[in-house]
Design an enzyme around this catalytic site. Structure first.
Site: not given
Length: 231
Positions: A35, A117, A64-68, A71, A13, A178, A208, A62
């Site tokens: 990741k 989370t 987090k796909l969301h579409d038709i 796609t 990240d 953590r 982190r 990562d």
């Protein structure tokens, strides 16, 4: 998954691929799974994902796909071609089915995102859901299981819910981990590495507490030791 290192996924990240590659170099053989999320993906991270995969590392994309459906299916197929090991999609039935189709017979594992989370009950209500976070997680686990994907991403506090519905080999991968004494940041539903493993997590995603540590390699090694002790 006898090697506890295989159960730790370090989140890259960071803002640039240069920073990410320097971190991978610094961590060396202490980490085998990484990741790549949104921040890095839009800064050349998908090219890095392919590079890491070809070098022998495992990669969790990562997005987090969301579409038709069409796609999502095509995007999933492209991620599989990168050599990635894991891809996330949001756990809506059509999206899950499309990702399962796009995965095909590749080695890519598709995981459905349940409830982030960083969300608590108030966030779930604000998003328009009448259920509790646990009830929403349960519904989405059922959707993922029925769609034929490989598992879910869930908070460590939701592992009991997941395992009641879908025991192993259905995968449960948990961010929001953590080590004791570290800052929670924007995470609300968390556990220590040992707690998450004992609750049924297959793999832990940690960013982190490792990448911001004075000695990232030592921080990663400490988590691997905790995983080994708990597993």
């Amino acid at each position: 998954m006898s090697d506890p290192r295989n159960r730790l996924i370090v989140g890259l990240d960071v803002a640039t691929t240069e920073e990410a590659e320097a971190l991978v170099q610094r961590l060396g053989d202490s980490v085998i799974f990484y990741k790549i999320g949104f921040e890095l993906a839009v800064a050349g991270g998908l090219v890095l994902a392919e590079k890491l995969a070809h070098s022998g590392k495992k990669v969790f994309v990562d997005l987090k796909l969301h579409d038709i459906g069409a796609t999502v299916e095509k995007a999933t197929r492209n991620v599989a071609r990168l050599g990635a090991s894991i891809l996330t999609v949001h756990a809506y039935p059509q999206t899950l089915r499309a990702a399962a189709e796009g995965r095909g017979d590749s080695e890519l594992k598709v995981l459905g995102v349940t409830v982030l989370t960083s969300w608590d009950a108030e966030d779930v209500r604000e998003a328009g859901f009448s259920e509790s976070p646990e009830e929403l997680v349960a519904r989405r686990v059922r959707h993922a299981h029925d769609a034929g994907v490989d598992g879910v991403i869930c908070a460590p506090t939701d592992l009991a819910v997941v395992r009641k519905i879908a025991p192993s080999p259905f995968l449960a991968v948990t961010p929001g981990v953590r080590p004791a004494g570290t800052a929670l940041g924007d995470q609300k539903r968390v556990a220590t590495p040992g707690e998450a493993i004992r609750a049924g997590a297959d793999r832990l995603v940690v960013a982190r507490p490792i990448i911001a540590a004075a000695d990232p390699r030592a921080a990663a090694e400490a988590i691997v030791e905790e995983i080994a002790a708990a597993g």
